[in-house]
Write a protein that holds these residues in place. Structure first.
Motif, PDB file in Angstrom:
ATOM      1  N   PRO A 144       0.819  -1.217   0.000  1.00 15.53           N
ATOM      2  CA  PRO A 144       0.000   0.000   0.000  1.00 15.53           C
ATOM      3  C   PRO A 144       0.849   1.261   0.000  1.00 15.53           C
ATOM      4  CG  PRO A 144       0.006  -1.017   2.166  1.00 15.53           C
ATOM      5  CD  PRO A 144       0.723  -1.968   1.260  1.00 15.53           C
ATOM      6  N   GLY A 174       0.612   5.430   0.959  1.00 15.19           N
ATOM      7  CA  GLY A 174      -0.180   6.458   1.632  1.00 15.19           C
ATOM      8  C   GLY A 174      -0.408   7.664   0.732  1.00 15.19           C
ATOM      9  N   LEU A 191      -9.904  -6.020   6.800  1.00 15.95           N
ATOM     10  CA  LEU A 191      -9.020  -5.585   5.718  1.00 15.95           C
ATOM     11  C   LEU A 191      -7.746  -6.427   5.625  1.00 15.95           C
ATOM     12  CD1 LEU A 191      -9.342  -1.707   6.032  1.00 15.95           C
ATOM     13  CD2 LEU A 191      -9.884  -3.080   4.013  1.00 15.95           C
ATOM     14  N   VAL A 203      -6.565  -4.918  -0.528  1.00 12.00           N
ATOM     15  CA  VAL A 203      -7.547  -3.832  -0.472  1.00 12.00           C
ATOM     16  C   VAL A 203      -7.092  -2.764   0.526  1.00 12.00           C
ATOM     17  CG1 VAL A 203      -9.933  -3.268   0.192  1.00 12.00           C
ATOM     18  CG2 VAL A 203      -9.460  -5.357  -1.113  1.00 12.00           C
ATOM     19  N   GLY A 256      -4.937  -0.211   3.187  1.00 10.98           N
ATOM     20  CA  GLY A 256      -3.952   0.843   3.022  1.00 10.98           C
ATOM     21  C   GLY A 256      -2.705   0.584   3.849  1.00 10.98           C
ATOM     22  N   SER A 257      -1.955   1.660   4.094  1.00  7.38           N
ATOM     23  CA  SER A 257      -0.633   1.514   4.714  1.00  7.38           C
ATOM     24  C   SER A 257      -0.676   1.375   6.237  1.00  7.38           C
ATOM     25  CB  SER A 257       0.233   2.718   4.321  1.00  7.38           C
ATOM     26  OG  SER A 257      -0.406   3.914   4.717  1.00  7.38           O
ATOM     27  N   ALA A 258      -1.869   1.453   6.824  1.00  6.83           N
ATOM     28  CA  ALA A 258      -2.069   1.232   8.266  1.00  6.83           C
ATOM     29  C   ALA A 258      -0.936   1.820   9.107  1.00  6.83           C
ATOM     30  CB  ALA A 258      -2.241  -0.268   8.551  1.00  6.83           C
ATOM     31  N   PRO A 259      -0.743   3.146   9.068  1.00 12.07           N
ATOM     32  CA  PRO A 259       0.394   3.751   9.781  1.00 12.07           C
ATOM     33  C   PRO A 259       0.414   3.408  11.272  1.00 12.07           C
ATOM     34  CG  PRO A 259      -0.899   5.431   8.599  1.00 12.07           C
ATOM     35  CD  PRO A 259      -1.587   4.135   8.372  1.00 12.07           C
ATOM     36  N   ASP A 260      -0.778   3.126  11.837  1.00 10.05           N
ATOM     37  CA  ASP A 260      -0.841   2.783  13.266  1.00 10.05           C
ATOM     38  C   ASP A 260      -0.100   1.481  13.585  1.00 10.05           C
ATOM     39  OD1 ASP A 260      -2.994   1.820  11.613  1.00 10.05           O
ATOM     40  OD2 ASP A 260      -4.101   1.152  13.385  1.00 10.05           O
ATOM     41  N   LEU A 261       0.095   0.631  12.597  1.00  3.01           N
ATOM     42  CA  LEU A 261       0.737  -0.674  12.851  1.00  3.01           C
ATOM     43  C   LEU A 261       2.148  -0.768  12.271  1.00  3.01           C
ATOM     44  CD1 LEU A 261      -2.223  -3.106  11.989  1.00  3.01           C
ATOM     45  CD2 LEU A 261      -1.539  -2.274  14.231  1.00  3.01           C
TER      46      LEU A 261
HETATM   47  P1  NAI Z   1      -5.982   1.352   6.168  1.00  2.80           P
HETATM   48  O1  NAI Z   1      -6.504   0.231   5.323  1.00  2.80           O
HETATM   49  O2  NAI Z   1      -4.530   1.614   6.085  1.00  2.80           O
HETATM   50  O3  NAI Z   1      -6.364   1.090   7.703  1.00  2.80           O
HETATM   51  C1  NAI Z   1      -7.715   1.006   8.150  1.00  2.80           C
HETATM   52  C2  NAI Z   1      -7.745   0.185   9.451  1.00  2.80           C
HETATM   53  O4  NAI Z   1      -7.486  -1.180   9.145  1.00  2.80           O
HETATM   54  C3  NAI Z   1      -6.659   0.588  10.451  1.00  2.80           C
HETATM   55  O5  NAI Z   1      -7.186   0.430  11.741  1.00  2.80           O
HETATM   56  C4  NAI Z   1      -5.550  -0.426  10.218  1.00  2.80           C
HETATM   57  O6  NAI Z   1      -4.759  -0.678  11.356  1.00  2.80           O
HETATM   58  C5  NAI Z   1      -6.337  -1.655   9.814  1.00  2.80           C
HETATM   59  N1  NAI Z   1      -5.571  -2.507   8.884  1.00  2.80           N
HETATM   60  C6  NAI Z   1      -5.346  -2.257   7.580  1.00  2.80           C
HETATM   61  N2  NAI Z   1      -4.581  -3.216   7.055  1.00  2.80           N
HETATM   62  C7  NAI Z   1      -4.330  -4.085   8.047  1.00  2.80           C
HETATM   63  C8  NAI Z   1      -3.578  -5.301   8.117  1.00  2.80           C
HETATM   64  N3  NAI Z   1      -2.938  -5.813   7.048  1.00  2.80           N
HETATM   65  N4  NAI Z   1      -3.499  -5.934   9.316  1.00  2.80           N
HETATM   66  C9  NAI Z   1      -4.144  -5.448  10.376  1.00  2.80           C
HETATM   67  N5  NAI Z   1      -4.882  -4.317  10.379  1.00  2.80           N
HETATM   68  C10 NAI Z   1      -4.958  -3.642   9.221  1.00  2.80           C
HETATM   69  O7  NAI Z   1      -6.851   2.635   5.747  1.00  2.80           O
HETATM   70  P2  NAI Z   1      -6.637   4.179   6.113  1.00  2.80           P
HETATM   71  O8  NAI Z   1      -6.206   4.334   7.529  1.00  2.80           O
HETATM   72  O9  NAI Z   1      -7.881   4.807   5.650  1.00  2.80           O
HETATM   73  O10 NAI Z   1      -5.468   4.661   5.130  1.00  2.80           O
HETATM   74  C11 NAI Z   1      -4.107   4.775   5.512  1.00  2.80           C
HETATM   75  C12 NAI Z   1      -3.311   5.214   4.287  1.00  2.80           C
HETATM   76  O11 NAI Z   1      -3.336   4.179   3.301  1.00  2.80           O
HETATM   77  C13 NAI Z   1      -3.890   6.469   3.618  1.00  2.80           C
HETATM   78  O12 NAI Z   1      -2.804   7.311   3.283  1.00  2.80           O
HETATM   79  C14 NAI Z   1      -4.564   5.961   2.360  1.00  2.80           C
HETATM   80  O13 NAI Z   1      -4.556   6.883   1.325  1.00  2.80           O
HETATM   81  C15 NAI Z   1      -3.698   4.736   2.039  1.00  2.80           C
HETATM   82  N6  NAI Z   1      -4.383   3.704   1.242  1.00  2.80           N
HETATM   83  C16 NAI Z   1      -3.648   3.094   0.260  1.00  2.80           C
HETATM   84  C17 NAI Z   1      -4.207   2.086  -0.484  1.00  2.80           C
HETATM   85  C18 NAI Z   1      -3.366   1.447  -1.546  1.00  2.80           C
HETATM   86  O14 NAI Z   1      -2.163   1.665  -1.612  1.00  2.80           O
HETATM   87  N7  NAI Z   1      -3.937   0.634  -2.413  1.00  2.80           N
HETATM   88  C19 NAI Z   1      -5.585   1.614  -0.263  1.00  2.80           C
HETATM   89  C20 NAI Z   1      -6.243   2.282   0.846  1.00  2.80           C
HETATM   90  C21 NAI Z   1      -5.651   3.308   1.558  1.00  2.80           C
END
Ligand code: NAI
Length: 334
Positions: free
Chosen positions: A69, A71, A241, A259, A261-266
């Motif tokens: 992913p 960001g 996700l 599907v 994203g980069s889940a910066p929290d983790l």
């Molecule tokens: P996110 O998908 O990164 O995270 C949403 C939630 O799901 C968070 O609580 C995260 O900790 C959790 N999560 C996601 N993937 C996980 C995994 N593999 N294992 C455990 N927990 C997981 O979505 P968010 O926070 O809306 O986006 C973060 C960044 O990622 C943004 O900059 C966004 O633009 C980008 N993004 C990139 C994508 C891509 O490269 N295809 C797709 C979606 C978002």
């Protein structure tokens, strides 16, 4: 047989989960020489673009990539590298299978549908401008060419997998011209597939049906934004996700990515669930012709996840990224 593929580790948890996927592909005995290229937020600081030409040219050359992913800043900042890549390489079909996995905690059993998302236009066309102070316009572009080809992709996929129904998701009651054109194109293509039933559903009703009776869906075809939103909803139906893989398919190349994203929290904590990217890598392996290895990876993932001791935090467990990857690698050796 030795293959070549592009590898983009990406941002946040990307490098951890992509490394896990490379390990699993290797353990499955598929010999891929990975061409590692950089893209993402840090790369933007160095090169002024988050998706440098070097990365795009590598994919054009190898024709297949596994991508972590990337960001994207909210509100301002650089344009999404993901959208840029999908448009530059004309990766017009985004395919996301949503299926319950045995052994995983989830609200529903027997969910098995595929989201086919138009990946190049709609509200992602990047055509936004300020008309006057306090007034902006964002243009939704729908073309006959792109709508016909995504509809055909969905029906071909349904035919290839012996699926019974393709449902066109739309909002043509309000967006009569743009979604109206999309819907009309799906109807036209449906006539060439008499063995497959075509259904139509308005997006808001679809969202409700998905969270109450997801078992009814088979193949769903929709525009870019609806597909983005319903993919995350779908992931939530089957474990989250961390589970759901995806592919971006074009005529010349294909890029496989989760599907999520980069889940910066983790990031950097060895806590992310690597399953979605490992399953995306399995799709890549199937795409290059190693179908039995792809199936073995899927089986090893299911076997590992059937044991709650291998569940990462998002699934309610305590396992690390490495623990779950180790378990999948062990099952591949069974
Ligand atoms: P996110 O998908 O990164 O995270 C949403 C939630 O799901 C968070 O609580 C995260 O900790 C959790 N999560 C996601 N993937 C996980 C995994 N593999 N294992 C455990 N927990 C997981 O979505 P968010 O926070 O809306 O986006 C973060 C960044 O990622 C943004 O900059 C966004 O633009 C980008 N993004 C990139 C994508 C891509 O490269 N295809 C797709 C979606 C978002």
């Amino acid at each position: 047989m030795q293959y070549r593929a592009t590898l983009i580790p990406g941002d946040g948890i990307g490098p951890e989960v992509v490394d896990a996927a490379v390990r699993v592909v290797d353990a499955a005995g598929v010999r891929i020489e990975w061409e590692r290229v950089e893209a993402g937020a840090d790369v933007f600081l160095k090169h002024g673009t988050a998706m440098p030409d070097e990365a795009l040219n590598s994919i054009r050359k190898t024709r297949v990539a596994l991508k972590g992913p990337i960001g994207t800043p909210i509100g301002g900042g650089f344009k999404s590298a993901n959208v840029l890549m999908r448009q530059a390489l004309d990766l017009y079909a985004c395919v996301r299978p949503i299926r319950t996995l045995a052994g995983l905690p989830s609200r529903f059993q027997n969910v098995d549908f595929i989201i086919v998302r138009e990946n190049t236009e709609g509200l992602y066309s990047g055509l936004e401008h300020r008309v006057a102070p306090g007034v902006v316009e964002s243009l939704k572009v729908v073309t006959e060419v792109a709508s016909l080809r995504i509809a055909r992709y969905a029906f071909e996929l349904a035919r290839g997998q012996g699926r019974a129904t393709v449902t066109a998701i739309h909002k043509a009651n309000i967006m009569k011209l743009s979604d109206g054109l999309f819907l009309e194109c799906v109807r036209r293509v449906a006539r060439d597939y008499p063995e497959i039933a075509m259904k139509e559903m308005i997006i808001d009703n679809c969202a409700m049906q998905l969270v109450t009776k997801p078992e009814q869906f088979d193949v769903l075809v929709m525009d870019n934004l609806y597909g983005d939103i319903l993919s995350d909803l779908g992931a939530g139906l089957v474990g989250g996700l961390g589970i759901v893989p995806g592919s971006n398919i074009g005529l010349e190349c294909a890029v496989f990515e989760a599907v999520h994203g980069s889940a910066p929290d983790l990031a950097g904590k060895n806590k992310a669930n690597p399953t979605a990217v490992i399953r995306s890598a399995a799709q890549l392996v199937g795409h290059i012709g190693e179908r039995s290895a792809a199936e073995r990876i899927e089986k090893a993932v299911a076997a590992a996840l059937a044991d709650p001791r291998n569940h990462t935090g998002d699934l309610g467990g305590k396992a690390t990224t490495k623990d779950l990857t180790d378990a999948i690698v062990r099952h591949l050796a069974d």
